[in-house]
Design a protein around this motif. Structure first.
Motif, PDB file in Angstrom:
ATOM      1  N   THR A 166       0.834  -1.206   0.000  1.00  0.00           N
ATOM      2  CA  THR A 166       0.000   0.000   0.000  1.00  0.00           C
ATOM      3  C   THR A 166       0.867   1.254   0.000  1.00  0.00           C
ATOM      4  OG1 THR A 166      -1.728  -1.157   1.234  1.00  0.00           O
ATOM      5  CG2 THR A 166      -1.845   1.239   1.177  1.00  0.00           C
ATOM      6  N   VAL A 167       0.611   2.123  -0.948  1.00  0.00           N
ATOM      7  CA  VAL A 167       1.391   3.353  -1.099  1.00  0.00           C
ATOM      8  C   VAL A 167       1.061   4.335   0.021  1.00  0.00           C
ATOM      9  CG1 VAL A 167       1.637   5.436  -2.537  1.00  0.00           C
ATOM     10  CG2 VAL A 167       1.716   3.155  -3.581  1.00  0.00           C
ATOM     11  N   THR A 168       2.095   4.893   0.626  1.00  0.00           N
ATOM     12  CA  THR A 168       1.927   6.024   1.528  1.00  0.00           C
ATOM     13  C   THR A 168       2.028   7.283   0.677  1.00  0.00           C
ATOM     14  OG1 THR A 168       2.862   4.863   3.428  1.00  0.00           O
ATOM     15  CG2 THR A 168       2.888   7.277   3.497  1.00  0.00           C
ATOM     16  N   GLY A 169       0.911   7.948   0.494  1.00  0.00           N
ATOM     17  CA  GLY A 169       0.935   9.125  -0.365  1.00  0.00           C
ATOM     18  C   GLY A 169      -0.421   9.779  -0.494  1.00  0.00           C
ATOM     19  N   ALA A 170      -0.410  11.004  -0.972  1.00  0.00           N
ATOM     20  CA  ALA A 170      -1.637  11.757  -1.228  1.00  0.00           C
ATOM     21  C   ALA A 170      -1.438  12.609  -2.471  1.00  0.00           C
ATOM     22  CB  ALA A 170      -1.988  12.656  -0.046  1.00  0.00           C
ATOM     23  N   GLY A 171      -2.502  12.738  -3.247  1.00  0.00           N
ATOM     24  CA  GLY A 171      -2.493  13.591  -4.424  1.00  0.00           C
ATOM     25  C   GLY A 171      -3.710  14.488  -4.418  1.00  0.00           C
ATOM     26  N   ALA A 172      -3.565  15.669  -4.995  1.00  0.00           N
ATOM     27  CA  ALA A 172      -4.687  16.602  -5.085  1.00  0.00           C
ATOM     28  C   ALA A 172      -4.595  17.377  -6.389  1.00  0.00           C
ATOM     29  CB  ALA A 172      -4.695  17.571  -3.903  1.00  0.00           C
ATOM     30  N   MET A 173      -5.738  17.633  -6.997  1.00  0.00           N
ATOM     31  CA  MET A 173      -5.817  18.440  -8.202  1.00  0.00           C
ATOM     32  C   MET A 173      -6.869  19.528  -8.010  1.00  0.00           C
ATOM     33  SD  MET A 173      -5.624  15.705 -11.347  1.00  0.00           S
ATOM     34  CE  MET A 173      -4.036  15.067 -11.923  1.00  0.00           C
ATOM     35  N   VAL A 174      -6.577  20.717  -8.528  1.00  0.00           N
ATOM     36  CA  VAL A 174      -7.531  21.815  -8.519  1.00  0.00           C
ATOM     37  C   VAL A 174      -8.098  21.964  -9.921  1.00  0.00           C
ATOM     38  CG1 VAL A 174      -7.913  24.270  -8.085  1.00  0.00           C
ATOM     39  CG2 VAL A 174      -6.239  23.007  -6.711  1.00  0.00           C
ATOM     40  N   LEU A 175      -9.429  21.900 -10.035  1.00  0.00           N
ATOM     41  CA  LEU A 175     -10.108  22.026 -11.320  1.00  0.00           C
ATOM     42  C   LEU A 175     -10.745  23.403 -11.427  1.00  0.00           C
ATOM     43  CD1 LEU A 175      -9.707  18.951 -11.010  1.00  0.00           C
ATOM     44  CD2 LEU A 175     -11.956  18.631 -12.038  1.00  0.00           C
ATOM     45  N   ALA A 176     -10.645  23.999 -12.631  1.00  0.00           N
ATOM     46  CA  ALA A 176     -11.216  25.315 -12.881  1.00  0.00           C
ATOM     47  C   ALA A 176     -11.894  25.330 -14.238  1.00  0.00           C
ATOM     48  CB  ALA A 176     -10.133  26.388 -12.820  1.00  0.00           C
ATOM     49  N   ASN A 177     -12.686  26.363 -14.487  1.00  0.00           N
ATOM     50  CA  ASN A 177     -13.416  26.460 -15.749  1.00  0.00           C
ATOM     51  C   ASN A 177     -12.570  27.003 -16.886  1.00  0.00           C
ATOM     52  OD1 ASN A 177     -16.017  25.572 -14.854  1.00  0.00           O
ATOM     53  ND2 ASN A 177     -16.232  27.489 -13.747  1.00  0.00           N
ATOM     54  N   GLU A 178     -11.499  27.731 -16.558  1.00  0.00           N
ATOM     55  CA  GLU A 178     -10.737  28.415 -17.589  1.00  0.00           C
ATOM     56  C   GLU A 178      -9.246  28.171 -17.423  1.00  0.00           C
ATOM     57  OE1 GLU A 178     -11.806  32.491 -17.240  1.00  0.00           O
ATOM     58  OE2 GLU A 178     -13.832  32.211 -18.063  1.00  0.00           O
ATOM     59  N   GLY A 179      -8.500  28.458 -18.500  1.00  0.00           N
ATOM     60  CA  GLY A 179      -7.051  28.356 -18.466  1.00  0.00           C
ATOM     61  C   GLY A 179      -6.534  27.357 -19.480  1.00  0.00           C
ATOM     62  N   ASN A 180      -5.296  27.541 -19.903  1.00  0.00           N
ATOM     63  CA  ASN A 180      -4.653  26.622 -20.845  1.00  0.00           C
ATOM     64  C   ASN A 180      -3.913  25.551 -20.062  1.00  0.00           C
ATOM     65  OD1 ASN A 180      -3.575  25.408 -23.111  1.00  0.00           O
ATOM     66  ND2 ASN A 180      -1.923  26.895 -23.348  1.00  0.00           N
ATOM     67  N   PHE A 181      -4.667  24.544 -19.653  1.00  0.00           N
ATOM     68  CA  PHE A 181      -4.143  23.468 -18.830  1.00  0.00           C
ATOM     69  C   PHE A 181      -4.761  22.147 -19.301  1.00  0.00           C
ATOM     70  CE2 PHE A 181      -3.862  27.227 -16.143  1.00  0.00           C
ATOM     71  CZ  PHE A 181      -2.606  27.105 -15.574  1.00  0.00           C
ATOM     72  N   PRO A 182      -4.216  21.016 -18.845  1.00  0.00           N
ATOM     73  CA  PRO A 182      -4.856  19.732 -19.163  1.00  0.00           C
ATOM     74  C   PRO A 182      -6.322  19.739 -18.752  1.00  0.00           C
ATOM     75  CG  PRO A 182      -2.691  19.367 -18.210  1.00  0.00           C
ATOM     76  CD  PRO A 182      -2.960  20.844 -18.087  1.00  0.00           C
ATOM     77  N   LYS A 183      -7.161  19.183 -19.623  1.00  0.00           N
ATOM     78  CA  LYS A 183      -8.602  19.210 -19.359  1.00  0.00           C
ATOM     79  C   LYS A 183      -9.169  17.799 -19.322  1.00  0.00           C
ATOM     80  CE  LYS A 183      -9.446  20.022 -24.302  1.00  0.00           C
ATOM     81  NZ  LYS A 183      -9.987  20.979 -25.307  1.00  0.00           N
ATOM     82  N   ILE A 184     -10.197  17.618 -18.525  1.00  0.00           N
ATOM     83  CA  ILE A 184     -10.886  16.328 -18.437  1.00  0.00           C
ATOM     84  C   ILE A 184     -12.035  16.357 -19.434  1.00  0.00           C
ATOM     85  CG2 ILE A 184     -12.177  14.749 -16.950  1.00  0.00           C
ATOM     86  CD1 ILE A 184     -10.529  15.856 -14.601  1.00  0.00           C
ATOM     87  N   THR A 185     -11.947  15.523 -20.463  1.00  0.00           N
ATOM     88  CA  THR A 185     -12.906  15.584 -21.563  1.00  0.00           C
ATOM     89  C   THR A 185     -13.998  14.520 -21.490  1.00  0.00           C
ATOM     90  OG1 THR A 185     -11.469  14.194 -22.940  1.00  0.00           O
ATOM     91  CG2 THR A 185     -11.202  16.588 -23.117  1.00  0.00           C
ATOM     92  N   HIS A 186     -13.696  13.382 -20.868  1.00  0.00           N
ATOM     93  CA  HIS A 186     -14.673  12.292 -20.800  1.00  0.00           C
ATOM     94  C   HIS A 186     -14.585  11.591 -19.445  1.00  0.00           C
ATOM     95  CE1 HIS A 186     -13.902  12.815 -25.131  1.00  0.00           C
ATOM     96  NE2 HIS A 186     -15.155  12.430 -25.315  1.00  0.00           N
ATOM     97  N   VAL A 187     -15.716  11.114 -18.988  1.00  0.00           N
ATOM     98  CA  VAL A 187     -15.803  10.337 -17.743  1.00  0.00           C
ATOM     99  C   VAL A 187     -16.488   9.013 -18.064  1.00  0.00           C
ATOM    100  CG1 VAL A 187     -16.757  10.222 -15.412  1.00  0.00           C
ATOM    101  CG2 VAL A 187     -15.942  12.422 -16.322  1.00  0.00           C
ATOM    102  N   THR A 188     -15.809   7.905 -17.798  1.00  0.00           N
ATOM    103  CA  THR A 188     -16.394   6.575 -17.979  1.00  0.00           C
ATOM    104  C   THR A 188     -16.549   5.935 -16.609  1.00  0.00           C
ATOM    105  OG1 THR A 188     -15.350   6.318 -20.154  1.00  0.00           O
ATOM    106  CG2 THR A 188     -16.183   4.327 -19.095  1.00  0.00           C
ATOM    107  N   THR A 189     -17.784   5.813 -16.160  1.00  0.00           N
ATOM    108  CA  THR A 189     -18.071   5.284 -14.824  1.00  0.00           C
ATOM    109  C   THR A 189     -18.128   3.763 -14.869  1.00  0.00           C
ATOM    110  OG1 THR A 189     -19.364   7.265 -14.358  1.00  0.00           O
ATOM    111  CG2 THR A 189     -19.663   5.384 -12.885  1.00  0.00           C
TER     112      THR A 189
END
Length: 342
Positions: A166-189
């Motif tokens: 089990t990995v000891t670690g944490a990750g966090a991402m901040v999502l916004a409506n605007e900006g030239n950044f990687p974008k999430i285009t599709h969600v497959t549940t």
């Protein structure tokens, strides 16, 4: 309103949220692995100065979330929602993080699939126009998860070759409506899949069918194949689970050998670090996605990633009662072209 659904399980986002900042924290063992350069903070002490491992896990998630908000040049009050979770009973680590933050909170449990689950739900909320800024975060801690799901650390149990760390670690991402950044285009549940695996020391085999189902469904829903992605990354199947997934995908006619990685297989040097089949835990796909994959996207080294976080939906009680281990896999497609073409 335009229908955003594609096929049976995939949503195409009309207003794709941008990942404007990310942050990672890992433990000493993860920091000694081959991907250390991609992590923001590497702990010297896996208790992080706290009295218990559970408190340590809360502290690393808290600091990671705070760091991601700082990188985005925002404050807590700018964040509309926090989507986060961990492996422990009643989301103990995450709940104690949320009490220290002035952010409306959704607690999530998808086992080790929680990073993609949090990103997926955050993206749907944002695409619907219900938020301007959202944080998605996940954590795990080796010592906290080990004594909840397996054995006391003092027991010194022998690990089979299929077992994972089990990995000891944490990750966090901040999502916004605007900006030239990687974008999430599709969600497959994902859909829960259970093929009767009961061995808690071989969770890769328990989760692989769910990973295969979600990847195949994404391909069918979008009319895509492995060649349409620079990287397809499963969450934490480990070496043996990855091999099984590749074999099953070949049976469905998909050769993923050129683009497929597993976060659990690459986070450690399994031979030198004696981690058997590799890494696992909520923090596994979290630190790889928020560190390794995000930084490669930002550098322009890759343009389209399909992150498929995988989870074993077991508990210590269900295992003691002889239940099998259901698996789940949630997927998000992340795209970025530095030149603004994509």
């Amino acid at each position: 309103m335009k229908n955003k659904r594609r096929g049976l399980q995939t949503v195409e986002l009309q207003n794709p949220p941008k990942i404007i900042a990310s942050s990672t924290t890992v433990g000493p063992k993860e920091g000694m692995g081959p991907l250390s350069e991609y992590f923001d903070t590497i702990l010297e002490d896996d208790k992080n100065g706290k009295e218990t491992f559970e408190q340590a896990e809360s502290s690393i998630m808290y600091s990671t979330i705070k760091d991601s908000i700082r990188k985005a040049n925002l404050s807590e009050t700018d964040i509309n929602y926090l989507f986060a979770g961990d492996l422990l009973n009643q989301l103990t680590s995450t709940n104690f993080v949320a009490r220290e933050l002035d952010i409306p909170f959704f607690g999530l449990y998808g086992a080790c699939s929680t990073m993609a689950e949090s990103l997926g739900l955050a993206s749907l909320i944002m695409d619907g126009g219900f938020a301007k800024y959202v944080v998605a975060s996940t954590s795990s801690h080796f010592s906290a998860a080990e004594r909840q799901f397996r054995f006391p650390l003092e027991y010194g149990s022998q690990r089979p070759e299929t077992a994972q760390w089990t990995v000891t670690g944490a990750g966090a991402m901040v999502l916004a409506n605007e900006g030239n950044f990687p974008k999430i285009t599709h969600v497959t549940t994902g859909v829960v899949k259970d093929y009767g695996i009961k061995d808690a020391g071989n969770m890769g085999a328990a989760m692989a069918p769910a990973a295969v189902d979600t990847i195949c469904r994404n391909f069918k829903d979008l009319g895509r194949g492995p060649e349409d992605y620079d990287i397809i990354a499963t969450g934490d199947l480990g070496k043996f689970g990855k091999q099984l997934t590749q074999r099953l995908m070949m049976e469905y006619g998909y050769d993923m050998s050129k683009c497929y990685i597993d976060c659990g297989e690459i986070i450690y040097d399994n031979e030198k670090q004696k981690t058997n089949s590799g890494g696992s835990g909520c923090g596994c796909s979290a630190v790889i996605a928020c560190g390794y994959l995000y930084k490669k996207l930002m550098a322009g080294e890759i343009k389209r990633v399909f992150l498929v976080s995988t989870g074993a939906l077991m508990s210590n009680t269900s295992s003691l009662q002889g239940e099998s281990i259901p698996g789940i896999a949630h997927g998000v497609v992340i795209e970025y072209d530095k030149e603004g073409v994509m």
